[in-house]
Enzyme design. Structure first.
Site, short mmCIF file in Angstrom:
data_model
loop_
_atom_site.label_atom_id
_atom_site.label_comp_id
_atom_site.label_asym_id
_atom_site.label_seq_id
_atom_site.Cartn_x
_atom_site.Cartn_y
_atom_site.Cartn_z
N SER A 31 0.85 -1.19 0.00
CA SER A 31 0.00 0.00 0.00
C SER A 31 0.88 1.24 0.00
O SER A 31 1.57 1.52 0.98
CB SER A 31 -0.90 0.02 1.24
OG SER A 31 -1.77 -1.09 1.24
N LYS A 66 -6.99 1.45 -3.00
CA LYS A 66 -6.61 0.89 -1.70
C LYS A 66 -6.58 1.97 -0.63
O LYS A 66 -7.02 1.74 0.51
CB LYS A 66 -5.24 0.21 -1.81
CG LYS A 66 -4.69 -0.29 -0.46
CD LYS A 66 -5.60 -1.33 0.20
CE LYS A 66 -5.14 -1.68 1.61
NZ LYS A 66 -3.87 -2.39 1.67
N LYS A 112 0.17 5.31 8.37
CA LYS A 112 0.78 5.63 7.07
C LYS A 112 -0.27 5.76 5.98
O LYS A 112 -0.26 6.69 5.18
CB LYS A 112 1.82 4.56 6.73
CG LYS A 112 2.46 4.70 5.35
CD LYS A 112 1.87 3.71 4.33
CE LYS A 112 2.08 2.27 4.72
NZ LYS A 112 1.57 1.33 3.67
#
Length: 297
Positions: A95, A170, A239
């Site tokens: 990701s 995503k 993140k």
């Protein structure tokens, strides 16, 4: 077809097992050699370095932690792009932001190497069962070539368009994960602060409109039992929501709930919870209100 796999942590190791179970010849590399020992017993071949793996394999998968790891593994002097043969197809399951994916795509393309951004959703259990959702961006012909490999890893495979499209999808998913995690935590802590039984409140919420997959995951598997060994760690959701928030700002939004979620995950990180499961985002709220959300007795 020889497949290389870089990054055999919690998710990557399970994906390698799926590939082996489906009869693929898999070569693996991980900075920590101990993480490949069990995979070797199952038939994977351990390769000592990335350049060697890159030269040997037709398809190279990576499942890494952070955007900086992707850039180093792909674009560093000892990286995949510098050493892969023309025609190699790379599948990055990490990701990252769309900018990172697009940069790797363009660099790889200049070397006649294909790069697909193909982040996944479904956690370790999905990787174990081969039921992941995989969101793919990049060259469609490359996607079609490796579709059988992706189908060994997931049940829901979606080609979304040019490079970066998979990463954007995503991050939108992760945005919801972060926001739902914070909202579920706030709700459960508020109930405890007003003396409601946490198990009873959860029982009510999961049969009401307030239900969510995240509420069920966090309460049933982690919070109520006070077990915070990670399935997906706080540091990774932090993140991801940070990157997702950048997307929302680029879309033109100024104030949005993801900003609060990012701060909540930052607070959890600051309190030493970065390696705990994402559900541990509830703990700073519990401290603030002087309660603990748990089973009674």
């Amino acid at each position: 077809m020889k497949i290389g796999f870089i990054g055999t942590g919690v998710m990557g190791s399970r994906m390698v097992k799926r590939l082996l179970q489906n009869g693929y010849d898999v070569q693996v590399y991980n900075r920590t050699k101990a993480k490949v020992a069990d995979l070797q017993k199952l038939g994977a071949q351990h390769i000592e370095n990335i350049p060697e793996l890159s030269r040997e394999c037709d398809v190279i998968c990576s499942c890494l932690s952070m955007p900086a790891d992707v850039i180093q593994v792909y674009d560093g002097p000892s990286g995949i792009i510098q050493h892969a043969r023309p025609g190699t197809i790379c599948i990055d399951l990490t990701s990252v932001g769309a900018d990172t994916s697009k940069r790797m795509f363009e660099t790889a393309n200049a070397k006649q190497v294909s790069y697909l951004d193909a982040p996944v959703s479904g956690g370790p259990e999905g990787a174990e069962k081969g039921s992941l959702t995989i969101m793919v961006g990049g060259d469609k012909q490359a996607f079609e070539t490796v579709s059988p490999i992706l189908k060994a890893l997931g049940e829901n495979i979606e080609y979304l368009g040019p490079s970066g499209a998979g990463s954007i999808a995503k991050l939108i998913n992760q945005y919801l994960v972060a926001v739902h995690s914070l909202a579920a935590s706030e709700a459960m802590v508020t109930g405890a602060a007003f003396g409601l039984d946490s198990e009873q409140l959860f029982k009510i919420l999961k049969v009401s409109y307030g239900d969510s997959r995240i509420l069920r995951r966090h309460m049933e598997e982690y919070v109520l039992d006070r077990q915070f060994e990670p399935g997906g760690a706080v540091k990774y959701v932090h993140k991801d929501v940070r990157l997702a928030n950048q997307l929302l700002m680029e879309a033109g939004m100024k104030n949005f709930t993801g900003q609060m979620a990012e701060q909540a995950f930052q607070n959890a990180t600051d309190q030493g919870l970065s390696d705990s499961d994402m559900s541990a985002v509830i703990q700073p709220l519990e401290k603030e209100c002087g309660v603990v959300v748990k089973k009674q007795g």
